[in-house]
Design a protein around this motif. Structure first.
Motif, PDB file in Angstrom:
ATOM      1  N   ARG A 170      -4.353   8.036   6.030  1.00 46.62           N
ATOM      2  CA  ARG A 170      -3.595   7.334   4.985  1.00 46.62           C
ATOM      3  C   ARG A 170      -4.456   6.215   4.365  1.00 46.62           C
ATOM      4  O   ARG A 170      -4.491   6.039   3.152  1.00 46.62           O
ATOM      5  CB  ARG A 170      -2.309   6.768   5.578  1.00 46.62           C
ATOM      6  CG  ARG A 170      -1.312   6.261   4.576  1.00 46.62           C
ATOM      7  CD  ARG A 170      -0.055   5.716   5.255  1.00 46.62           C
ATOM      8  NE  ARG A 170       0.370   6.461   6.418  1.00 46.62           N
ATOM      9  CZ  ARG A 170       1.355   7.363   6.433  1.00 46.62           C
ATOM     10  NH1 ARG A 170       2.020   7.617   5.341  1.00 46.62           N
ATOM     11  NH2 ARG A 170       1.687   7.986   7.531  1.00 46.62           N
ATOM     12  N   ARG A 171      -5.176   5.495   5.218  1.00 45.78           N
ATOM     13  CA  ARG A 171      -6.046   4.421   4.707  1.00 45.78           C
ATOM     14  C   ARG A 171      -7.216   4.988   3.899  1.00 45.78           C
ATOM     15  O   ARG A 171      -7.595   4.437   2.873  1.00 45.78           O
ATOM     16  CB  ARG A 171      -6.545   3.544   5.858  1.00 45.78           C
ATOM     17  CG  ARG A 171      -5.445   2.662   6.446  1.00 45.78           C
ATOM     18  CD  ARG A 171      -5.994   1.593   7.378  1.00 45.78           C
ATOM     19  NE  ARG A 171      -6.713   2.112   8.519  1.00 45.78           N
ATOM     20  CZ  ARG A 171      -6.204   2.253   9.741  1.00 45.78           C
ATOM     21  NH1 ARG A 171      -4.959   1.906   9.982  1.00 45.78           N
ATOM     22  NH2 ARG A 171      -6.942   2.734  10.711  1.00 45.78           N
ATOM     23  N   GLY A 177      -3.175   7.380  -7.228  1.00 46.58           N
ATOM     24  CA  GLY A 177      -2.020   6.584  -6.820  1.00 46.58           C
ATOM     25  C   GLY A 177      -1.119   6.221  -7.978  1.00 46.58           C
ATOM     26  O   GLY A 177       0.110   6.206  -7.848  1.00 46.58           O
ATOM     27  N   SER A 213      -5.938   5.983   0.561  1.00 43.48           N
ATOM     28  CA  SER A 213      -5.697   4.782  -0.231  1.00 43.48           C
ATOM     29  C   SER A 213      -6.989   4.245  -0.839  1.00 43.48           C
ATOM     30  O   SER A 213      -7.019   3.846  -2.008  1.00 43.48           O
ATOM     31  CB  SER A 213      -5.028   3.712   0.633  1.00 43.48           C
ATOM     32  OG  SER A 213      -4.828   2.536  -0.098  1.00 43.48           O
TER      33      SER A 213
END
Length: 112
Positions: free
Chosen positions: A49-50, A73, A53
């Motif tokens: 997830r990081r 995003g 991101s």
């Protein structure tokens, strides 16, 4: 690009980041990033997830072997906001989008 490690390596190189820089950004070791990129290890869900991101992609895009779309995003936020609209507003927005896309397609066809 079939595996998550291949996508991580591609996105990292496209951003001009070293493995060390990516590791620092996601709170992992450079060795771990190397193992992910060689498909020797899988990142945890939180680490994935990081990583997603950092690259501005969805987690689905990062881990889905069949992923063909690359929504950043901002696109995902827009799609979520559209989903929250009432049905009448969504229909109106989709009609505008369809008209714009039709016109853009026509312009492209005539310019070729």
């Amino acid at each position: 690009m079939g595996k998550i490690g291949d996508r991580i390596a591609y996105l990292r190189k496209a951003r001009g980041l070293s493995q060390t820089e990516l590791a620092k950004a996601v709170g992992a070791s450079r060795e771990a990033i190397g193992k992910y990129e060689r498909n020797e290890a899988m990142p945890s869900v939180e680490t994935a997830r990081r990583i997603a991101s950092v690259f501005g992609v969805t987690l689905d895009h990062l881990v889905d072997e069949g992923a063909t779309a690359s929504f950043d995003g901002q696109m995902v936020k827009r799609l979520n906001r559209i989903q929250e609209l009432d049905e009448k507003d969504r229909e109106h927005l989709f009609a505008l989008m369809d008209a714009f896309l039709r016109d853009a397609g026509a312009r492209k066809a005539y310019s070729s």
